[in-house]
Motif scaffolding. Sequence first.
Motif, PDB file in Angstrom:
ATOM      1  N   ASN A 165       2.101   2.843  -4.550  1.00 41.98           N
ATOM      2  CA  ASN A 165       2.008   4.120  -5.248  1.00 41.98           C
ATOM      3  C   ASN A 165       3.131   4.301  -6.272  1.00 41.98           C
ATOM      4  O   ASN A 165       2.885   4.462  -7.465  1.00 41.98           O
ATOM      5  N   CYS A 166       4.401   4.254  -5.804  1.00 39.70           N
ATOM      6  CA  CYS A 166       5.533   4.509  -6.708  1.00 39.70           C
ATOM      7  C   CYS A 166       6.275   3.234  -7.091  1.00 39.70           C
ATOM      8  O   CYS A 166       7.195   3.277  -7.904  1.00 39.70           O
ATOM      9  N   HIS A 167       5.904   2.084  -6.475  1.00 42.67           N
ATOM     10  CA  HIS A 167       6.465   0.768  -6.790  1.00 42.67           C
ATOM     11  C   HIS A 167       7.924   0.591  -6.364  1.00 42.67           C
ATOM     12  O   HIS A 167       8.601  -0.318  -6.842  1.00 42.67           O
ATOM     13  N   SER A 183       9.108   1.756   9.991  1.00 41.54           N
ATOM     14  CA  SER A 183       8.620   2.778   9.086  1.00 41.54           C
ATOM     15  C   SER A 183       7.286   2.348   8.521  1.00 41.54           C
ATOM     16  O   SER A 183       7.119   1.199   8.114  1.00 41.54           O
ATOM     17  N   MET A 184       6.327   3.236   8.510  1.00 38.46           N
ATOM     18  CA  MET A 184       5.046   2.956   7.878  1.00 38.46           C
ATOM     19  C   MET A 184       4.980   3.591   6.506  1.00 38.46           C
ATOM     20  O   MET A 184       3.982   3.492   5.827  1.00 38.46           O
ATOM     21  N   ALA A 185       6.037   4.300   6.132  1.00 39.68           N
ATOM     22  CA  ALA A 185       5.979   5.084   4.905  1.00 39.68           C
ATOM     23  C   ALA A 185       7.031   4.641   3.904  1.00 39.68           C
ATOM     24  O   ALA A 185       8.124   4.235   4.273  1.00 39.68           O
ATOM     25  N   CYS A 186       6.671   4.748   2.623  1.00 43.28           N
ATOM     26  CA  CYS A 186       7.628   4.480   1.551  1.00 43.28           C
ATOM     27  C   CYS A 186       8.748   5.507   1.641  1.00 43.28           C
ATOM     28  O   CYS A 186       8.494   6.707   1.811  1.00 43.28           O
ATOM     29  N   PRO A 187      10.000   5.096   1.520  1.00 47.06           N
ATOM     30  CA  PRO A 187      11.107   6.050   1.631  1.00 47.06           C
ATOM     31  C   PRO A 187      11.150   7.063   0.497  1.00 47.06           C
ATOM     32  O   PRO A 187      11.816   8.082   0.604  1.00 47.06           O
ATOM     33  N   TYR A 188      10.427   6.798  -0.594  1.00 48.39           N
ATOM     34  CA  TYR A 188      10.464   7.700  -1.736  1.00 48.39           C
ATOM     35  C   TYR A 188       9.275   8.646  -1.804  1.00 48.39           C
ATOM     36  O   TYR A 188       9.434   9.840  -2.047  1.00 48.39           O
ATOM     37  N   CYS A 189       8.064   8.121  -1.590  1.00 49.09           N
ATOM     38  CA  CYS A 189       6.882   8.969  -1.768  1.00 49.09           C
ATOM     39  C   CYS A 189       6.064   9.135  -0.496  1.00 49.09           C
ATOM     40  O   CYS A 189       5.033   9.808  -0.502  1.00 49.09           O
ATOM     41  N   TYR A 236      20.214  10.354   0.346  1.00 49.99           N
ATOM     42  CA  TYR A 236      19.117  10.865   1.163  1.00 49.99           C
ATOM     43  C   TYR A 236      17.996  11.288   0.220  1.00 49.99           C
ATOM     44  O   TYR A 236      18.234  11.975  -0.788  1.00 49.99           O
ATOM     45  N   VAL A 237      16.770  10.903   0.547  1.00 51.32           N
ATOM     46  CA  VAL A 237      15.622  11.184  -0.307  1.00 51.32           C
ATOM     47  C   VAL A 237      14.512  11.800   0.530  1.00 51.32           C
ATOM     48  O   VAL A 237      14.281  11.394   1.679  1.00 51.32           O
ATOM     49  N   SER A 238      13.824  12.778  -0.033  1.00 49.22           N
ATOM     50  CA  SER A 238      12.646  13.318   0.625  1.00 49.22           C
ATOM     51  C   SER A 238      11.681  13.838  -0.438  1.00 49.22           C
ATOM     52  O   SER A 238      12.073  14.123  -1.566  1.00 49.22           O
ATOM     53  N   SER A 239      10.423  13.925  -0.059  1.00 47.13           N
ATOM     54  CA  SER A 239       9.414  14.464  -0.957  1.00 47.13           C
ATOM     55  C   SER A 239       8.388  15.240  -0.139  1.00 47.13           C
ATOM     56  O   SER A 239       8.262  15.036   1.065  1.00 47.13           O
TER      57      SER A 239
END
Length: 362
Positions: A78-80, A91-97, A308-311
């Motif tokens: 998605n966000c590359h 983790s199953m999820a991208c840390p950004y999106c 730290y990143v969240s969306s």
Amino acid sequence: MSSEEELKLNTSESTPCSSCGGPMSYKPSAQALVCEYCGSVREIEQGEEVLNELDFESFMESYEKESFNTTKVVECSNCHATSTVDENLKSMACPYCASPLVEQDVHEERYVKPEYVAPFTVDRGQVGGILQKWISSLWFAPNKIKRGIFSADNLRGIYVPFWTYDMQTHTDYSGERGTEYYVTVGSGDNKKRVRRVSWTNVRGAVANFYDDVLVTGSKTLDVKLLSSISTGWDPKAVHKIKPDYLSGFITEKYQVDVKEAYDKARDIVYQYERESVRRDIGGDEQRIHNMNTELSAITFKHILLPLYVSSFGFGNKQYTFYVNGVTGRITGERPYSTMKIVFAVLVGLIVLGFLIYLFQDA
């Protein structure tokens, strides 16, 4: 492992606790490893910190000829964003999106290993308080946001790749120095003072040394958001990388390589040189006709800085916010409540109308 199974993103193996055998991870507030089960603390040994800058030209010559390290990475479709893959942090999820990551996207890439890291000093728990304070300051935010759509539980601690460059410059230039003066024109009621500029041809040279020009190795991060919280990241306040510091956090693999990052650093330096030339020309205004800048003594290092990143999704749009892992400074995108804005405008118009009415009757 199927495409739906969990991927493991990190760069270091967990350290077993000497008391209970449980996994230990790095706790920023303690600056030490802490057992996730019994709470035992293990100090991280500190050696003599001597920063080693690599000669850029020599490195590039060997980089083109020799094979460098490779590492397994997974790229978000998605966000590359590109993260290194290891056997620790699940983790199953991208840390950004937060998009799902699948095994089929794992591949090997050439990799210049980072040498230094600025460890997290802000804990995830502390970020919760920072978030709440920030949320309370958001004017015209939808009530749903105010009620907690921002959550520290959704934060990912990421070590973001950066490159730093040192370089010596020498710039020969030619241009003009402008000196302002004023003349009186017209007569009678039309008389007025008018500003004029007298121009003088100039030539000269400036020399500067630029230390730790910082360039992000990520193409995923929002540059404007990142620059607003980058104060407090000191490229010299870093430690030699140890797995202990990385334990429990995701490490992003750079998308901007050492050559591309150098090109960006060089452009930044050219902008600084232009300002240096203007200062050297002096006067009230400056015109630069020609600049010839030579670069020398170019060195670099590859470092990791904490973020730290969240969306979250709201109204069919994705919003992102960042927290500096050293200073706790926060920035981010946020939605606005149309109803609140309309209500505020109506109240403003009512107050304005009332004031006009009062002044008319006065």
